[in-house]
Write a protein that holds these residues in place. Sequence first.
Motif, short mmCIF file in Angstrom:
data_model
loop_
_atom_site.label_atom_id
_atom_site.label_comp_id
_atom_site.label_asym_id
_atom_site.label_seq_id
_atom_site.Cartn_x
_atom_site.Cartn_y
_atom_site.Cartn_z
N HIS A 263 0.81 -1.21 0.00
CA HIS A 263 0.00 0.00 0.00
C HIS A 263 0.85 1.27 0.00
N PRO A 265 3.75 3.41 -2.10
CA PRO A 265 4.36 3.47 -3.43
C PRO A 265 5.83 3.11 -3.36
N HIS A 547 -0.95 6.96 -3.37
CA HIS A 547 -0.15 5.88 -3.95
C HIS A 547 0.78 6.36 -5.05
N LEU A 563 2.14 1.55 -6.59
CA LEU A 563 1.95 0.29 -5.86
C LEU A 563 2.44 -0.89 -6.67
#
Length: 586
Positions: A263, A265, A547, A563
């Motif tokens: 979850h 990046p 993200h 992600l």
Amino acid sequence: MGGIEESERPLKRVKVPSGGSNSLSANLSLTEPREPASGFSLRDSMAWSPSSQGDRDAIGSKGIIKRPEFIKIITRALYSLGYSRSGDLLQKESGISLHSTVVDLFRQQVVDGKWDESVDTLHRIGLSDEYIVKSASFMILEQKFLELLKKEKIKDALYTLRNEIVPLSINVSRVHELAAYIIFPSSGAVSGPSSQDAAGSKSQSAILEKLQKLFPAAIMIPEKRLEQLVEQALDVQRDACAYHNTLDSELSLYSDHHCGTNHIPSQTLQVLQAHCDEVWFLQFSHNGKYLASSSKDRSAIIWEVKDDGEVSLKHKLTGHQREVSIVSWSPDDQQLLTCGVEESIRRWDVNSGECLHIYEKAGVGLISCGWFPGGKGVFSGMTDKSICLWDLDGRELECWKGQRTLKISDIAITDDGKRIITMCRENAILLLDREAKCERLIRENQMITSFSLSKDNKFLLVNLLNQEIHLWRLGGDPDVVSRYRGHKRTRFLIRSCFGGLEQAFIASGSEDSKVYVWHRDTPEPLFALPGHSGAVNCVSWSPTNPHMLASGSDDYTIRIWGLDQVKLKNRDNQRNGINHHSKGKT
């Protein structure tokens, strides 16, 4: 910064030196005593244990949930959701009533507008707090008084006020207001139709809701109590999740919440390759639709973030005669400021890429830039250590002279425009209050290299010479609430940023070519992301997409991080100076 002569030009970029009720009791079962087994003493047989209370009194694996309370809360929830027949059935089947008979009678009398009867019943409920009894009586009699006025029964209303409300001896100011209604019956508090419906169900329901908040929860179960408990449980799970970076809409009741590392990046999705020298600064627009970058190559670039997350080049901005050290988005994201090192500030139109204005001052170089709240002006730190504020047309509005900034300095202004924040000394940050015309200092023991202001203006992220990042809380007496370490910094200016959901994470560049990510409550990094082939100078986290993270490096590139499960299609050809990376590649 420290150690750099006033006349010395940055060789690479900025260098710094190394360094219990009756109704309930009827429903409780008692366990018959058993004869003690052979070998047990009388003392053993009388020893108390939680199980001796009977399994029907408590539920749950820990035995701390009281069954009657649990049943009542579920019943209350069923009624709140509109499942009245189910609520009735649960009370009948469990043998546990939501409220006592007296409380049920009281509630019905209030709903029916039987004010005198409800006051009498109120005193039979058994409330031990006299103030609650008086306050509840006041609410009920006040409603009775107002309804009598609406029906133009002035004598009856006056009798209620004198003989029923005043003797309660509470809320004197409100009593005076009610008395005024008799003298001035056209007051808004009693205006409107005089029919029973006008003062009917809505008013009575409102009174019942107020009474419910006033009464102890054990007497009258609060509305939506089950929902509150579930929300509290979700909050605890969310706060305990070190990797929490998902929207609350994604939380589920079916299982305990836990975000995995995927979850955050941490996967390179794109490499942007349109700069031809070191990338010094990055910043996403407030709406997350654009990314701006500045470089040693004397240019700045506006990148567009598509709906699918793909980033493409929109405009390359040229015209500066020196390296471009910093960029700043206007509050509406329609314009962009770029600042050349000790040179000038340029204001650009985002849609067209046109330069709208150049801000400069004779004999003085500009070293930082930012927007006044509302986009009504531009401010900058100057090489003479002053701070200037211009209107959009370049007219100087204010100038704070003296040791207000350093030759190499970050600068920020709070959203209300009241406080300017800047580095005024090598180890101090100035908080300049424009309205109060006072100054305050944040002092560090080490040289400060850069800082970043949080979105809510309550925290300041400060990068130090000793390879630490400090999180300062600005409210009241400023203090350090967290320290982060693990990244590398020996010579160059390395920047950090807030990011993720509710800005719960910290990201930073590093001279070891990695991007470091921390949780705000954890001093050690969660990730050290490899991929760049040179020092990572700057990072920026999308304010609208938790993200998406961007990093800029000495290797001339910008990396877009996302992600792990997100995949972009491979493209062999380059378009707009972009190489696309699939999952698993760096």
